[in-house]
Scaffold this active site. Sequence first.
Site, PDB file in Angstrom:
ATOM      1  N   ARG A  39       0.955  -1.218   0.151  1.00 24.08           N
ATOM      2  CA  ARG A  39       0.152  -0.022  -0.177  1.00 24.08           C
ATOM      3  C   ARG A  39       0.639   1.272  -0.382  1.00 24.08           C
ATOM      4  O   ARG A  39       0.717   2.295  -0.798  1.00 24.08           O
ATOM      5  CB  ARG A  39      -0.783   0.128   1.354  1.00 24.08           C
ATOM      6  CG  ARG A  39      -2.469   0.090   0.954  1.00 24.08           C
ATOM      7  CD  ARG A  39      -2.781   0.310   1.944  1.00 24.08           C
ATOM      8  NE  ARG A  39      -3.040  -0.736   2.990  1.00 24.08           N
ATOM      9  CZ  ARG A  39      -3.489  -1.838   3.904  1.00 24.08           C
ATOM     10  NH1 ARG A  39      -5.052  -0.135   4.174  1.00 24.08           N
ATOM     11  NH2 ARG A  39      -4.192  -2.373   5.142  1.00 24.08           N
ATOM     12  N   LEU A  68      -5.985  -1.550  -3.222  1.00 29.15           N
ATOM     13  CA  LEU A  68      -7.468  -1.898  -3.350  1.00 29.15           C
ATOM     14  C   LEU A  68      -8.772  -1.034  -3.855  1.00 29.15           C
ATOM     15  O   LEU A  68      -9.604  -1.213  -4.849  1.00 29.15           O
ATOM     16  CB  LEU A  68      -7.441  -2.792  -2.520  1.00 29.15           C
ATOM     17  CG  LEU A  68      -6.900  -4.160  -2.074  1.00 29.15           C
ATOM     18  CD1 LEU A  68      -7.895  -4.966  -0.357  1.00 29.15           C
ATOM     19  CD2 LEU A  68      -7.086  -5.258  -2.808  1.00 29.15           C
ATOM     20  N   LYS A 171     -15.539 -12.125   3.180  1.00 24.41           N
ATOM     21  CA  LYS A 171     -14.921 -13.085   1.737  1.00 24.41           C
ATOM     22  C   LYS A 171     -15.822 -13.055   1.345  1.00 24.41           C
ATOM     23  O   LYS A 171     -15.575 -13.858   0.140  1.00 24.41           O
ATOM     24  CB  LYS A 171     -13.846 -13.657   3.036  1.00 24.41           C
ATOM     25  CG  LYS A 171     -13.172 -13.008   3.991  1.00 24.41           C
ATOM     26  CD  LYS A 171     -11.905 -12.876   3.499  1.00 24.41           C
ATOM     27  CE  LYS A 171     -11.339 -13.389   2.183  1.00 24.41           C
ATOM     28  NZ  LYS A 171      -9.888 -12.565   1.605  1.00 24.41           N
TER      29      LYS A 171
HETATM   30  P1  NAP Z   1      -2.222  -9.585   6.791  1.00 25.23           P
HETATM   31  O1  NAP Z   1      -1.655 -10.445   6.857  1.00 25.23           O
HETATM   32  O2  NAP Z   1      -3.115  -8.228   7.459  1.00 25.23           O
HETATM   33  O3  NAP Z   1      -2.316  -9.341   5.499  1.00 25.23           O
HETATM   34  C1  NAP Z   1      -3.304  -8.704   4.718  1.00 25.23           C
HETATM   35  C2  NAP Z   1      -2.646  -8.153   3.419  1.00 25.23           C
HETATM   36  O4  NAP Z   1      -3.744  -6.980   2.716  1.00 25.23           O
HETATM   37  C3  NAP Z   1      -1.688  -6.873   3.893  1.00 25.23           C
HETATM   38  O5  NAP Z   1      -0.979  -6.927   2.922  1.00 25.23           O
HETATM   39  C4  NAP Z   1      -2.556  -5.686   3.578  1.00 25.23           C
HETATM   40  O6  NAP Z   1      -1.219  -4.745   3.066  1.00 25.23           O
HETATM   41  C5  NAP Z   1      -3.243  -5.920   2.887  1.00 25.23           C
HETATM   42  N1  NAP Z   1      -4.388  -4.443   2.742  1.00 25.23           N
HETATM   43  C6  NAP Z   1      -5.148  -4.347   3.505  1.00 25.23           C
HETATM   44  N2  NAP Z   1      -6.144  -3.159   2.923  1.00 25.23           N
HETATM   45  C7  NAP Z   1      -5.414  -3.480   2.063  1.00 25.23           C
HETATM   46  C8  NAP Z   1      -6.089  -1.765   1.014  1.00 25.23           C
HETATM   47  N3  NAP Z   1      -6.697  -1.334   0.816  1.00 25.23           N
HETATM   48  N4  NAP Z   1      -4.807  -1.704  -0.256  1.00 25.23           N
HETATM   49  C9  NAP Z   1      -3.922  -2.212  -0.346  1.00 25.23           C
HETATM   50  N5  NAP Z   1      -3.776  -3.884   0.271  1.00 25.23           N
HETATM   51  C10 NAP Z   1      -4.679  -3.917   1.690  1.00 25.23           C
HETATM   52  O7  NAP Z   1      -3.416 -10.906   6.893  1.00 25.23           O
HETATM   53  P2  NAP Z   1      -3.371 -12.101   5.514  1.00 25.23           P
HETATM   54  O8  NAP Z   1      -3.467 -13.017   7.585  1.00 25.23           O
HETATM   55  O9  NAP Z   1      -1.535 -12.597   5.734  1.00 25.23           O
HETATM   56  O10 NAP Z   1      -4.393 -12.221   4.805  1.00 25.23           O
HETATM   57  C11 NAP Z   1      -4.683 -12.585   3.551  1.00 25.23           C
HETATM   58  C12 NAP Z   1      -5.090 -12.821   2.799  1.00 25.23           C
HETATM   59  O11 NAP Z   1      -5.882 -13.872   3.235  1.00 25.23           O
HETATM   60  C13 NAP Z   1      -6.596 -12.051   2.748  1.00 25.23           C
HETATM   61  O12 NAP Z   1      -7.466 -12.184   1.559  1.00 25.23           O
HETATM   62  C14 NAP Z   1      -7.234 -13.213   4.281  1.00 25.23           C
HETATM   63  O13 NAP Z   1      -8.724 -12.421   4.066  1.00 25.23           O
HETATM   64  C15 NAP Z   1      -6.891 -14.067   3.596  1.00 25.23           C
HETATM   65  N6  NAP Z   1      -7.319 -15.287   5.336  1.00 25.23           N
HETATM   66  C16 NAP Z   1      -6.559 -15.214   6.036  1.00 25.23           C
HETATM   67  C17 NAP Z   1      -6.244 -16.255   6.976  1.00 25.23           C
HETATM   68  C18 NAP Z   1      -5.820 -15.831   8.134  1.00 25.23           C
HETATM   69  O14 NAP Z   1      -6.502 -16.476   9.305  1.00 25.23           O
HETATM   70  N7  NAP Z   1      -4.648 -15.265   8.507  1.00 25.23           N
HETATM   71  C19 NAP Z   1      -7.788 -17.090   6.385  1.00 25.23           C
HETATM   72  C20 NAP Z   1      -8.177 -17.112   5.764  1.00 25.23           C
HETATM   73  C21 NAP Z   1      -7.869 -16.942   4.980  1.00 25.23           C
HETATM   74  P3  NAP Z   1      -0.381  -3.672   4.261  1.00 25.23           P
HETATM   75  O15 NAP Z   1       0.447  -3.919   4.013  1.00 25.23           O
HETATM   76  O16 NAP Z   1      -0.602  -1.985   3.195  1.00 25.23           O
HETATM   77  O17 NAP Z   1      -1.145  -3.156   5.985  1.00 25.23           O
END
Ligand code: NAP
Length: 350
Positions: A39, A68, A171
């Site tokens: 971002r 996004l 989601k």
């Molecule tokens: P995370 O470390 O919080 O990663 C989320 C990512 O999304 C970060 O890189 C963040 O960028 C980016 N993001 C959020 N808002 C944004 C915006 N407005 N513009 C651009 N980028 C943005 O969490 P994660 O666990 O790795 O999650 C990654 C994906 O996996 C997500 O789609 C989540 O729904 C999915 N998921 C996670 C889990 C879990 O348990 N962790 C389970 C199922 C699915 P910044 O670095 O700039 O904040």
Amino acid sequence: MEWIDKEKPVLVTGASGYIASWIIKYLLEEGYTVHGTVRNINKKDTFSHLLDIAEKSSGNLKIFQADLMKKESFLESMQGVELVIHTASPFVVRGINNPKQELIEPALEGTRNVLNSANQIPTVKRIVLTSSTAAIYGDNIEVKSFSNGIVTEEYWNTSSNIENNPYSYSKTLAEKEAWEISKQQNRWDLVVINPCFVFGPSLTKRNDSTSIQTLIQLGNGTFRFGVPELWFGITDVRDVAKAHILAGTKKEASGRHILYSDSLPMLEIANILHNRFGDKYLFPRNVVPYFLIWLLSPIIGLNHKYVERNVEIPIKMDNSYTKKDLGLEPTPVEKTFVDHFEQLIKDKLV
Ligand code: NAP
């Protein structure tokens, strides 16, 4: 030549995230050129770990800035790309003031933005979307209506909305929209990954992902008086990363994929950690009775409805399609939690 040309860059959105960092590490180790979006490109501390990994591996990494909520901001990073891995989406479940602005809009608009950009880039062949089992069911009670009470890829979350589990709603909307957009064209195809609650070591000291926060709280005494009997499906972060790469590079991969190692109640997760790390950390040692959780729920940030629809309701999932389609065997949960807690200790986060 392979189906996805190894000489062409792979785009990973949300590069600095917990899951995306592992995807990028594995891609770089396999020699791919990765285009990662963040971002804010000026916040180098959020992606310096990726630059370090790139330096030690055979692949190359280029970081781009994209948001996004900014239309077409992904176009530059998508030039020449055949495989897009779209992970970026806010993962927040507590302390949400404005669910529409904080969760729904970035998840949904972001998906539209990335997929519509792919429609403008003629090289794109496949998009792998990080969805979640949250798009399959909302509250645990919903699973009771599934055939044999087992979560499979055929179901969709019907109980979440902007007030009830807004993250799960975000989601669900985003994945549905992705399938709709993919159906309107036939140049690229969509493959979806649906992890449960993801744990396992993080490649950074960053602690803002809900996954990392939850494990820190299990070790730092937040739950020292006990935990509710709340069951989670568990997925290892390294399996999530491998699944994305397999889903992108195996030509025949298709559809949705539940990534699931096992389901455990919170106390059993704490027991795994207590058995390995002992009394040095304030792991919960008992379950708080249902009536007490129900009474205390507004104070501890839950609501009565959530307690009634989730506490003391075990869940089971079927991961056979993922094993067959991607050839991926899940990591045992004990390894996931022990490796993750060791990383928290090493990085002084507990
Ligand atoms: P995370 O470390 O919080 O990663 C989320 C990512 O999304 C970060 O890189 C963040 O960028 C980016 N993001 C959020 N808002 C944004 C915006 N407005 N513009 C651009 N980028 C943005 O969490 P994660 O666990 O790795 O999650 C990654 C994906 O996996 C997500 O789609 C989540 O729904 C999915 N998921 C996670 C889990 C879990 O348990 N962790 C389970 C199922 C699915 P910044 O670095 O700039 O904040």
